[in-house]
Scaffold this motif. Sequence first.
Motif, PDB file in Angstrom:
ATOM      1  N   LEU A   1       0.846  -1.121   0.030  1.00  0.00           N
ATOM      2  CA  LEU A   1       0.003  -0.103  -0.031  1.00  0.00           C
ATOM      3  C   LEU A   1       0.808   1.215  -0.013  1.00  0.00           C
ATOM      4  N   LYS A   2       0.318   2.215  -0.778  1.00  0.00           N
ATOM      5  CA  LYS A   2       1.172   3.523  -0.885  1.00  0.00           C
ATOM      6  C   LYS A   2       0.288   4.572  -0.753  1.00  0.00           C
ATOM      7  N   ARG A   3       0.324   5.416   0.264  1.00  0.00           N
ATOM      8  CA  ARG A   3      -0.489   6.217   0.757  1.00  0.00           C
ATOM      9  C   ARG A   3      -0.055   7.863   0.094  1.00  0.00           C
ATOM     10  N   PRO A   4      -1.031   8.661  -0.323  1.00  0.00           N
ATOM     11  CA  PRO A   4      -0.619   9.737  -0.738  1.00  0.00           C
ATOM     12  C   PRO A   4      -0.116  10.781   0.421  1.00  0.00           C
ATOM     13  N   THR A   5       0.987  11.702   0.080  1.00  0.00           N
ATOM     14  CA  THR A   5       1.496  12.545   1.147  1.00  0.00           C
ATOM     15  C   THR A   5       2.183  13.656   0.306  1.00  0.00           C
ATOM     16  N   LYS A   6       2.294  14.672   1.031  1.00  0.00           N
ATOM     17  CA  LYS A   6       3.004  15.907   0.371  1.00  0.00           C
ATOM     18  C   LYS A   6       4.563  15.733   1.089  1.00  0.00           C
ATOM     19  N   VAL A   7       4.830  14.968   2.043  1.00  0.00           N
ATOM     20  CA  VAL A   7       6.123  15.062   2.659  1.00  0.00           C
ATOM     21  C   VAL A   7       7.239  14.251   1.872  1.00  0.00           C
TER      22      VAL A   7
ATOM     23  N   LYS B   1      22.418  -0.647   2.693  1.00  0.00           N
ATOM     24  CA  LYS B   1      21.486  -0.825   1.735  1.00  0.00           C
ATOM     25  C   LYS B   1      19.971  -0.801   2.252  1.00  0.00           C
ATOM     26  N   TYR B   2      19.203  -0.074   1.582  1.00  0.00           N
ATOM     27  CA  TYR B   2      17.891   0.367   1.988  1.00  0.00           C
ATOM     28  C   TYR B   2      17.084  -1.063   2.307  1.00  0.00           C
ATOM     29  N   SER B   3      16.253  -0.931   3.295  1.00  0.00           N
ATOM     30  CA  SER B   3      15.528  -2.200   4.014  1.00  0.00           C
ATOM     31  C   SER B   3      14.099  -1.451   4.319  1.00  0.00           C
ATOM     32  N   GLN B   4      12.941  -2.229   3.887  1.00  0.00           N
ATOM     33  CA  GLN B   4      11.685  -1.570   4.512  1.00  0.00           C
ATOM     34  C   GLN B   4      11.380  -2.265   5.939  1.00  0.00           C
ATOM     35  N   LEU B   5      12.248  -2.960   6.308  1.00  0.00           N
ATOM     36  CA  LEU B   5      12.032  -3.434   7.880  1.00  0.00           C
ATOM     37  C   LEU B   5      12.807  -2.599   8.825  1.00  0.00           C
ATOM     38  N   ARG B   6      13.414  -1.529   8.714  1.00  0.00           N
ATOM     39  CA  ARG B   6      14.088  -0.860   9.426  1.00  0.00           C
ATOM     40  C   ARG B   6      13.414   0.625   9.828  1.00  0.00           C
ATOM     41  N   MET B   7      13.931   1.189  11.073  1.00  0.00           N
ATOM     42  CA  MET B   7      13.636   2.844  11.048  1.00  0.00           C
ATOM     43  C   MET B   7      14.912   3.378  10.682  1.00  0.00           C
ATOM     44  N   TYR B   8      14.640   4.810  10.225  1.00  0.00           N
ATOM     45  CA  TYR B   8      15.366   5.785   9.783  1.00  0.00           C
ATOM     46  C   TYR B   8      15.508   6.903  10.411  1.00  0.00           C
ATOM     47  N   PRO B   9      16.403   7.423  11.142  1.00  0.00           N
ATOM     48  CA  PRO B   9      16.657   8.736  11.554  1.00  0.00           C
ATOM     49  C   PRO B   9      17.029   9.752  10.625  1.00  0.00           C
ATOM     50  N   LYS B  10      16.761  10.973  11.192  1.00  0.00           N
ATOM     51  CA  LYS B  10      16.919  12.131  10.274  1.00  0.00           C
ATOM     52  C   LYS B  10      18.575  12.129   9.969  1.00  0.00           C
TER      53      LYS B  10
ATOM     54  N   ALA C   1      15.156  12.678   4.997  1.00  0.00           N
ATOM     55  CA  ALA C   1      14.835  13.967   5.707  1.00  0.00           C
ATOM     56  C   ALA C   1      13.826  13.896   6.782  1.00  0.00           C
ATOM     57  N   VAL C   2      12.887  12.934   6.976  1.00  0.00           N
ATOM     58  CA  VAL C   2      11.783  12.948   8.015  1.00  0.00           C
ATOM     59  C   VAL C   2      12.106  11.606   8.494  1.00  0.00           C
ATOM     60  N   PRO C   3      12.057  11.498   9.791  1.00  0.00           N
ATOM     61  CA  PRO C   3      12.150  10.137  10.394  1.00  0.00           C
ATOM     62  C   PRO C   3      10.904   9.080  10.169  1.00  0.00           C
ATOM     63  N   HIS C   4      11.135   8.078   9.829  1.00  0.00           N
ATOM     64  CA  HIS C   4      10.005   7.345   9.421  1.00  0.00           C
ATOM     65  C   HIS C   4      10.668   5.919   9.510  1.00  0.00           C
ATOM     66  N   GLY C   5       9.718   4.704   9.316  1.00  0.00           N
ATOM     67  CA  GLY C   5      10.326   3.326   9.272  1.00  0.00           C
ATOM     68  C   GLY C   5       9.154   2.362   9.504  1.00  0.00           C
ATOM     69  N   TYR C   6       9.495   1.062   9.396  1.00  0.00           N
ATOM     70  CA  TYR C   6       8.594  -0.206   9.849  1.00  0.00           C
ATOM     71  C   TYR C   6       7.837   0.081  10.905  1.00  0.00           C
ATOM     72  N   GLU C   7       8.404   0.056  12.336  1.00  0.00           N
ATOM     73  CA  GLU C   7       7.814   0.158  13.344  1.00  0.00           C
ATOM     74  C   GLU C   7       6.683   1.570  13.458  1.00  0.00           C
ATOM     75  N   ALA C   8       7.027   2.550  12.839  1.00  0.00           N
ATOM     76  CA  ALA C   8       6.246   3.676  12.788  1.00  0.00           C
ATOM     77  C   ALA C   8       4.873   3.501  11.972  1.00  0.00           C
ATOM     78  N   GLY C   9       5.045   2.401  11.072  1.00  0.00           N
ATOM     79  CA  GLY C   9       3.963   2.463  10.052  1.00  0.00           C
ATOM     80  C   GLY C   9       4.021   3.317   9.038  1.00  0.00           C
ATOM     81  N   GLU C  10       5.211   3.935   8.733  1.00  0.00           N
ATOM     82  CA  GLU C  10       5.214   4.830   7.672  1.00  0.00           C
ATOM     83  C   GLU C  10       6.575   4.449   6.752  1.00  0.00           C
TER      84      GLU C  10
END
Length: 401
Positions: A94-100, A120-129, A143-152
Amino acid sequence: MIYHRFLTNRDYFCIATEEHMRQLIRGVEDRIPQAEQRAEMQLLEFLDQYYEIEKVLAVGKNIREYNINVSYPGQAWIKKDEEIFKTLTCINGLKRPTKVEYWKQVNDFINPCLIEHAKKYSQLRMYPKGEVVKFGTEYWQCAVPHGYEAGEIHVPGVKAWREAEIIPWEPNMEWEKDQVCSYNDQFYQFLGKSEEEEEEPAEPTPELPEEPETPKEPEDVETLSEDNPEPIEGNDEEPEGGEKPTPELPSDEAVLTPEEDDCWGLIGDYSEELEYDYSEDARDYVVAEGTVFYPVLNPNPDKLVDGVNITRDDPRNSNIVAHLSRIALYHLHSIISATNIPETRRWAYEDSMQWLYNASKFKINPQLPRKKERDSCDPKVDWALETFQRSYDPNENIWLI
């Protein structure tokens, strides 16, 4: 740190019923991970020296629960409904629309240390800014913290939604199909003129010449005026009054707001349950974050169908699954009541501990990958085996005569 389980709840059903497990934990799901952690520590104590037990456990720990936001490649394993499946094809997430803007491509000068240590990029990690990752042949910075555990979960460089151009609504303005306007803090999509409106310009053309071609009306008016002089004034104003409502009424009807006009459609809010058309000519608009988006890539999650895009498959070591579940169930009983452990659980626990001891002493073959020596790359063995099996020379044994 979140504990990732190696076992599933269905692994316990081979040695205990589902009702028994439900009565044992009594709604406290955290007891099972606590028991499994103790069991894993015992496995590491016995097998860590000579076997690649960490890699064996990592095979099961890397199998995560199915997440609708993750896009899975082929030949990957997932958990769903306490069962393990293998993906046969790529499964879109699923890909949500966002302006961020979550990622920025590294084009300018940046600290070389960040590039050298980029993972290497992984969808199962959390990434800090500020963290730099490698995706394909390009480098991206968070640029914005996000990741697997945050649901983003946002893959670098992948934008499935694009912002639409919004024009404030104005009356008597020519609109093209699929244009978007804003009116009263809402957004509308122009659907196109109806068939009746398209035929309207052809109707007045025959009506205009018909009015002057009927000279009988003024004759009738004169005959009436001779007898009744009063209607003369009204009859003189009738053509003027008759001409005014005809253009004025349709003009009032034409100036309809998007709320009243059927040519406009109200754009709804984004919903994860709906499926959106992302073809080139389609404009499936949605409202999100105070603006309008339309898909340009596939934003819909694929449905999991057994035998079509997934199949049941378990890559974990069967010996580790069997003995780890027995040891964990014993510790689960000890957590609840240490003085009231059933004999069957105690016997199973002792058998598993004996298996671990025999495997650590090379008395049995546990079917586990062995660690390698750094120099010779030979499998690691005990000191006694190293001495008497590899470099043993009977002629150099001082005890032999």
